[in-house]
Design an enzyme around this catalytic site. Sequence first.
Site, PDB file in Angstrom:
ATOM      1  N   ASN A 209       0.847  -1.186   0.000  1.00 55.24           N
ATOM      2  CA  ASN A 209       0.000   0.000   0.000  1.00 55.24           C
ATOM      3  C   ASN A 209       0.883   1.237   0.000  1.00 55.24           C
ATOM      4  OD1 ASN A 209      -2.640  -1.019   0.179  1.00 55.24           O
ATOM      5  ND2 ASN A 209      -2.367  -1.453   2.347  1.00 55.24           N
ATOM      6  N   ASP A 278      -4.550  -5.694   2.301  1.00 51.29           N
ATOM      7  CA  ASP A 278      -5.749  -6.514   2.517  1.00 51.29           C
ATOM      8  C   ASP A 278      -5.566  -7.943   2.011  1.00 51.29           C
ATOM      9  OD1 ASP A 278      -7.437  -4.662   3.789  1.00 51.29           O
ATOM     10  OD2 ASP A 278      -7.672  -3.591   1.889  1.00 51.29           O
ATOM     11  N   ASP A 306      -7.396  -9.535   9.803  1.00 54.95           N
ATOM     12  CA  ASP A 306      -7.696  -8.159  10.209  1.00 54.95           C
ATOM     13  C   ASP A 306      -7.194  -7.975  11.642  1.00 54.95           C
ATOM     14  OD1 ASP A 306      -8.929  -5.779  11.201  1.00 54.95           O
ATOM     15  OD2 ASP A 306     -10.327  -5.880   9.513  1.00 54.95           O
ATOM     16  N   LYS A 337     -17.259   1.537   9.345  1.00 53.05           N
ATOM     17  CA  LYS A 337     -16.022   0.829   9.743  1.00 53.05           C
ATOM     18  C   LYS A 337     -15.933   0.699  11.261  1.00 53.05           C
ATOM     19  CE  LYS A 337     -12.768   1.174   6.921  1.00 53.05           C
ATOM     20  NZ  LYS A 337     -11.722   1.583   6.030  1.00 53.05           N
ATOM     21  N   LYS A 341     -15.646  -2.994  12.792  1.00 47.73           N
ATOM     22  CA  LYS A 341     -14.432  -3.423  13.487  1.00 47.73           C
ATOM     23  C   LYS A 341     -14.664  -3.567  14.994  1.00 47.73           C
ATOM     24  CE  LYS A 341     -11.421  -2.560   9.937  1.00 47.73           C
ATOM     25  NZ  LYS A 341     -10.242  -3.241   9.440  1.00 47.73           N
TER      26      LYS A 341
END
Length: 400
Positions: A209, A278, A306, A337, A341
């Site tokens: 990323n 990811d 995650d 999110k 999460k």
Amino acid sequence: MTLKGKKILLGMTGGIAAYKAAALARLLVKSGCDVRVVMTEAATRFVTPVTMQALTGQTVWTDLWDPRVADNMSHIELSRDRDLILIAPATANFLAKVAQGIGDDLLSTLVLARRCGLMVAPAMNVEMWENGATQRNLRVLRDDAIALAGPVAGDQACGETGMGRMMEPAAIAAEVEAWFQPKALAGKRVLVTAGPTEEKIDPVRVLTNSSSGKMGYAVARAAREAGASVTLISGPVSLETPVGVQRVNVRSAQQMFDAVKSAVKGNDIFISVAAVADWKVKKSSEQKIKKANGRAPSFELEENPDILAWVAAQKHAPFCVGFAAESEKLDQNAKAKRLRKGVPLIAANLAQNALGADDNAITLYDARGRHSLGRGLKLEQARKLVAHVAGMLQSKKKTR
Ligand code: C5P
């Protein structure tokens, strides 16, 4: 740097690192400080008062009996309007005097008669640093709540190598800035992830990323400035570890996950700033993949764990903060999110506004709603985030 209006008494003692104190004085002045220099007689052998006067634009003081100070009270008067006395360089001899409460010249009497804080930046030969007497004196200084900036290890002017080098001027200035921050997280342990992760395709290629790591490093620094003990688990970035922060280097998401799992216990706060990849390549190649007649290779990807969701789901989970770098619909995505999460707080920004930059515009989302932090340097945004987290922890304690 934000030291605007701070009044500092820069005390210099007799060590070769005094030449670096000249650069330090310049840096402090440039960042808005009012710098008054006091030098010991030995310090003037290394750098002249004229140099320091030119750099600070102020009279430099060296003499306990200077008749220019009212009632001959220079040992009291020169520190009364100061916010901090910073001794750089601080020799072994001067540290010994501070530890013992000896006042036999202008600077040591000023230290003894001070009402403001004191920070010392030691600078000495490695043997002097390791000497039992110096180490004993340092314990006394710590007990007396005197702040230490360094020293660091490295080459020394005497030709030897080891602990005792004075910190670089920019690092000392950062320590001074840290000293002025409110200690909202005193006694807390904070775990931070930062930077990107890299997923191997073959020995020379990775899937990653875009992430400079600047925001995560700023968060680690801000938490440490707020008095927390901080561990930073970092993907591959080219940034200096913030002073006083313990850093663990990782490359892949799996390595980051493993490092988080082994470090998370006992932490009060987990701030997940890392841009974790990811996906990873299901089967990376042992050998470099060759170009084959214009045919592009294809890879099967699988999802990475995650990390944040895992930490948040633990039985005695620390207070968890997630980051969300979005390209659109900030409100909607950040709120979703936070719930997905299972974390109390999400710090969100538009990725296109922040990538690689030194500033950012973060909005915080918690159970009460949204809180804009405005736009500013990443370090300033990180400090606001830390203050918000401290506030949330405080009100959680109250409602228990
Ligand atoms: O799922 P998404 O990547 O949008 O969520 C971002 C937040 O989740 C960040 O705080 C990031 O550090 C964290 N994260 C994680 N592990 C992943 C993906 C994201 O901890 N595999």
